[in-house]
Design a protein around this motif. Structure first.
Motif, PDB file in Angstrom:
ATOM      1  N   UNK A   1       6.252   8.760   1.796  1.00 50.04           N
ATOM      2  CA  UNK A   1       7.450   9.594   1.884  1.00 50.04           C
ATOM      3  C   UNK A   1       7.945   9.705   3.325  1.00 50.04           C
ATOM      4  N   UNK A   2       9.243   9.445   3.530  1.00 57.09           N
ATOM      5  CA  UNK A   2       9.892   9.448   4.850  1.00 57.09           C
ATOM      6  C   UNK A   2       9.367   8.346   5.764  1.00 57.09           C
ATOM      7  N   UNK A   3       8.597   7.453   5.212  1.00 55.53           N
ATOM      8  CA  UNK A   3       8.067   6.322   5.967  1.00 55.53           C
ATOM      9  C   UNK A   3       8.153   5.086   5.072  1.00 55.53           C
ATOM     10  N   UNK A   4       9.366   4.890   4.541  1.00 52.96           N
ATOM     11  CA  UNK A   4       9.570   3.765   3.630  1.00 52.96           C
ATOM     12  C   UNK A   4      10.382   4.126   2.410  1.00 52.96           C
ATOM     13  N   UNK A   5      10.290   5.397   1.979  1.00 48.93           N
ATOM     14  CA  UNK A   5      11.115   5.841   0.859  1.00 48.93           C
ATOM     15  C   UNK A   5      11.312   7.357   0.915  1.00 48.93           C
ATOM     16  N   UNK A   6      12.391   7.804   0.290  1.00 44.99           N
ATOM     17  CA  UNK A   6      12.714   9.230   0.230  1.00 44.99           C
ATOM     18  C   UNK A   6      13.275   9.555  -1.148  1.00 44.99           C
ATOM     19  N   UNK A   7      13.329  10.855  -1.458  1.00 41.29           N
ATOM     20  CA  UNK A   7      13.974  11.290  -2.693  1.00 41.29           C
ATOM     21  C   UNK A   7      14.519  12.702  -2.502  1.00 41.29           C
ATOM     22  N   UNK A   8      15.544  13.023  -3.269  1.00 45.29           N
ATOM     23  CA  UNK A   8      16.139  14.358  -3.234  1.00 45.29           C
ATOM     24  C   UNK A   8      16.522  14.766  -4.647  1.00 45.29           C
ATOM     25  N   UNK A   9      16.361  16.049  -4.932  1.00 44.28           N
ATOM     26  CA  UNK A   9      16.785  16.572  -6.224  1.00 44.28           C
ATOM     27  C   UNK A   9      18.134  17.248  -6.060  1.00 44.28           C
ATOM     28  N   UNK A  10      19.041  16.962  -6.984  1.00 45.66           N
ATOM     29  CA  UNK A  10      20.367  17.578  -6.980  1.00 45.66           C
ATOM     30  C   UNK A  10      20.646  18.113  -8.373  1.00 45.66           C
ATOM     31  N   UNK A  11      20.376  19.406  -8.557  1.00 44.72           N
ATOM     32  CA  UNK A  11      20.566  20.006  -9.875  1.00 44.72           C
ATOM     33  C   UNK A  11      19.590  19.439 -10.878  1.00 44.72           C
ATOM     34  N   UNK A  12      20.114  18.900 -11.962  1.00 43.03           N
ATOM     35  CA  UNK A  12      19.245  18.358 -13.007  1.00 43.03           C
ATOM     36  C   UNK A  12      19.001  16.861 -12.821  1.00 43.03           C
ATOM     37  N   UNK A  13      19.487  16.287 -11.720  1.00 41.18           N
ATOM     38  CA  UNK A  13      19.274  14.877 -11.427  1.00 41.18           C
ATOM     39  C   UNK A  13      18.498  14.726 -10.123  1.00 41.18           C
ATOM     40  N   UNK A  14      18.156  13.485  -9.807  1.00 45.00           N
ATOM     41  CA  UNK A  14      17.532  13.213  -8.524  1.00 45.00           C
ATOM     42  C   UNK A  14      17.878  11.801  -8.082  1.00 45.00           C
ATOM     43  N   UNK A  15      17.732  11.562  -6.807  1.00 50.04           N
ATOM     44  CA  UNK A  15      18.037  10.253  -6.242  1.00 50.04           C
ATOM     45  C   UNK A  15      16.858   9.770  -5.416  1.00 50.04           C
ATOM     46  N   UNK A  16      16.732   8.448  -5.359  1.00 52.76           N
ATOM     47  CA  UNK A  16      15.609   7.813  -4.646  1.00 52.76           C
ATOM     48  C   UNK A  16      16.151   6.680  -3.802  1.00 52.76           C
ATOM     49  N   UNK A  17      15.569   6.481  -2.633  1.00 52.99           N
ATOM     50  CA  UNK A  17      16.026   5.393  -1.774  1.00 52.99           C
ATOM     51  C   UNK A  17      14.871   4.837  -0.952  1.00 52.99           C
ATOM     52  N   UNK A  18      14.895   3.519  -0.761  1.00 53.28           N
ATOM     53  CA  UNK A  18      13.986   2.841   0.164  1.00 53.28           C
ATOM     54  C   UNK A  18      14.841   2.071   1.160  1.00 53.28           C
ATOM     55  N   UNK A  19      14.208   1.260   1.956  1.00 51.24           N
ATOM     56  CA  UNK A  19      14.960   0.471   2.930  1.00 51.24           C
ATOM     57  C   UNK A  19      15.815  -0.612   2.270  1.00 51.24           C
ATOM     58  N   UNK A  20      15.482  -0.927   1.011  1.00 48.64           N
ATOM     59  CA  UNK A  20      16.143  -2.055   0.362  1.00 48.64           C
ATOM     60  C   UNK A  20      16.829  -1.701  -0.950  1.00 48.64           C
TER      61      UNK A  20
ATOM     62  N   UNK B   1       0.874  -1.177   0.000  1.00 45.72           N
ATOM     63  CA  UNK B   1       0.000   0.000   0.000  1.00 45.72           C
ATOM     64  C   UNK B   1       0.910   1.226   0.000  1.00 45.72           C
ATOM     65  N   UNK B   2       1.077   1.840  -1.150  1.00 41.67           N
ATOM     66  CA  UNK B   2       2.007   2.952  -1.325  1.00 41.67           C
ATOM     67  C   UNK B   2       1.230   4.252  -1.424  1.00 41.67           C
ATOM     68  N   UNK B   3       1.717   5.291  -0.759  1.00 41.28           N
ATOM     69  CA  UNK B   3       1.118   6.624  -0.872  1.00 41.28           C
ATOM     70  C   UNK B   3       2.222   7.617  -1.197  1.00 41.28           C
ATOM     71  N   UNK B   4       2.032   8.403  -2.258  1.00 45.13           N
ATOM     72  CA  UNK B   4       3.055   9.381  -2.640  1.00 45.13           C
ATOM     73  C   UNK B   4       2.739  10.790  -2.159  1.00 45.13           C
ATOM     74  N   UNK B   5       1.608  10.975  -1.465  1.00 41.02           N
ATOM     75  CA  UNK B   5       1.295  12.268  -0.865  1.00 41.02           C
ATOM     76  C   UNK B   5       2.334  12.571   0.217  1.00 41.02           C
ATOM     77  N   UNK B   6       2.923  13.774   0.177  1.00 46.40           N
ATOM     78  CA  UNK B   6       3.975  14.113   1.139  1.00 46.40           C
ATOM     79  C   UNK B   6       3.442  14.358   2.547  1.00 46.40           C
ATOM     80  N   UNK B   7       2.139  14.589   2.664  1.00 43.77           N
ATOM     81  CA  UNK B   7       1.507  14.740   3.981  1.00 43.77           C
ATOM     82  C   UNK B   7       0.153  14.043   3.939  1.00 43.77           C
ATOM     83  N   UNK B   8       0.157  12.722   3.854  1.00 43.95           N
ATOM     84  CA  UNK B   8      -1.110  11.999   3.671  1.00 43.95           C
ATOM     85  C   UNK B   8      -2.021  12.109   4.880  1.00 43.95           C
ATOM     86  N   UNK B   9      -3.321  12.165   4.658  1.00 46.30           N
ATOM     87  CA  UNK B   9      -4.246  12.135   5.788  1.00 46.30           C
ATOM     88  C   UNK B   9      -4.004  10.882   6.626  1.00 46.30           C
TER      89      UNK B   9
END
Length: 421
Positions: free
Chosen positions: A217-236, A192-200
């Motif tokens: 977001x911040x509860x299983x996965x995160x992402x950051x933008x760095x210039x023209x690229x971006x990075x994504x990470x989960x627990x695995x 059950x994935x939610x991409x809302x940054x502040x889900x109800x």
């Protein structure tokens, strides 16, 4: 013999078949699906719900899975120009003959069961998917989630995108209530994935009640933008230096992050390489989402129709500085929060070209003008009987360095596109 032999006749008839245009509930559509043996697809299923970002997320899922070599089915709504846009096999819109054959099969199976326009189309999509030896299909919820026709299918992974207040008459007046409806697509012990940054809180609560595998977001996965690229990470897993999605707007990173989480939860069954993710993000396209038509006067088409999507559109426009005027062609439906939408959009609007979109729910340009007048925004607003006329006038008055923004509903964008075909 089938009831009709061409798509136009089928669709016109479906609009009159059921007494209510929107009639949420699963009993009738599930009965017909059972007769057609559609309730347990042989392929994997991803279901996507949410207020904003559904279409973009579906498009990214499809693009990445195609790049990974999977045969996909995709069901989305509404369409812009052609109904066949709603059903895609292997990345291609369905052809009319196949669609008519699916409608005939649904019609035969339904007996005396009444189906709404959306329910009929949903069953046709599921029927076509069942005939097509797919690896995986992606189903976009039409309205809400819990009682939407696509929810007759148990998703292997479910994604809820950004949640805002919309469709009050059917879903409720606050994000908690609406979130609970959207979370109705979650299933027991499944992702059950939610991409809302502040889900109800209600969305997570539903997942917990079902013992679903919750990611946000911040509860299983995160992402950051760095210039023209971006990075994504989960627990695995981690993906660094990814290309920005080809869909315009910084907000698409939020959608892409949720998409990557969904794909990660399915990796044991549907592995996706870094190369496929990159290829899919670069290849994805979707008409009417901050879509830029370049030229001396650029035109931007966006189906934004609620306050949150208006804010996203404003952010996008502010990121594209222009020397001239912003001329907004606006047509909206009567069940939307008109005042909040126009108040938000006013921050970037110099001239309003108010149109009456087609269809029963189309708000008249006169009523729209009354809302703007009450907000003190009517000085630079004019009324037109159609979107085509409003766009034509905006184009006639625009000079190099100006831009034209067409927004307010899917119908408004579709009519703008049709006026230029």
């Amino acid at each position: 013999m089938p009831r009709f032999t061409n798509l136009s006749d089928w669709l016109n008839w479906q609009e009159t078949l059921h007494p209510q245009q929107i009639d949420l509930g699963l009993e009738r559509v599930a009965q017909v699906a059972h007769r057609l043996a559609l309730l347990k697809p042989a392929c994997g299923v991803i279901t996507v719900a949410g207020t904003n970002g559904k279409g973009s997320s579906v498009a990214m899922l499809e693009a990445i899975l195609l790049a990974a070599g999977y045969r996909t089915g995709c069901y989305s709504s509404p369409h812009l120009l052609n109904y066949s846009e709603r059903i895609r096999l292997g990345g291609e819109d369905i052809d009319d003959d196949s669609l008519c054959a699916a409608f005939a099969a649904v019609d035969q199976a339904r007996g005396d069961t009444s189906l709404s326009y959306f329910e009929f189309g949903t069953l046709a999509a599921l029927y076509l998917f069942a005939q097509s030896s797919l690896d995986i299909c992606i189903l976009e919820v039409g309205l809400g989630g819990r009682l939407d026709a696509v929810n007759i299918i148990d998703a292997d992974a479910a994604l809820v995108t950004a949640i805002d207040i919309d469709h009050r008459a059917w879903l409720g007046d606050d994000r908690e209530t609406i979130g609970r409806e959207k979370a109705g697509i979650f299933r027991t012990r499944r992702p059950a994935v939610c991409s809302d940054t502040a889900p109800p809180a209600s969305v997570r609560a539903v997942a917990m009640q079902l013992d679903a595998h919750w990611y946000a977001p911040k509860d299983g996965f995160t992402w950051t933008q760095t210039g023209s690229d971006w990075s994504w990470a989960s627990n695995h897993a981690t993906h660094e230096n990814l290309p920005m999605p080809a869909l315009p707007g910084a907000h698409q990173l939020q959608n892409a992050a949720g998409v990557l989480m969904v794909l990660e939860t399915l990796a044991s069954r549907y592995p996706v390489t870094r190369q496929a993710i990159t290829q899919g993000l670069l290849a994805v396209s979707l008409a009417g989402r901050c879509q830029v038509l370049p030229g001396p006067v650029e035109t931007i088409l966006d189906v934004a129709h609620n306050p949150a999507s208006a804010a996203t559109l404003v952010t996008f426009l502010e990121s594209r500085d222009i020397p001239g005027r912003t001329r907004v062609v606006l047509g909206m439906l009567s069940d939307k929060d008109i005042a909040a939408f126009t108040d938000t959009l006013a921050a970037v609007t110099d001239d309003w070209y108010l149109a009456t979109p087609g269809g029963e729910r189309g708000l008249s340009a006169r009523t729209l003008a009354g809302v703007l007048d009450s907000q003190g925004l009517g000085k630079h607003a004019r009324q037109f009987t159609s979107v085509g006329d409003a766009l034509g006038q905006a184009e006639a008055e625009a000079v190099a360095g100006d831009r034209i923004v067409v927004c307010g509903s899917f119908i408004t964008v579709a009519e703008a596109q049709a006026s230029h075909v």
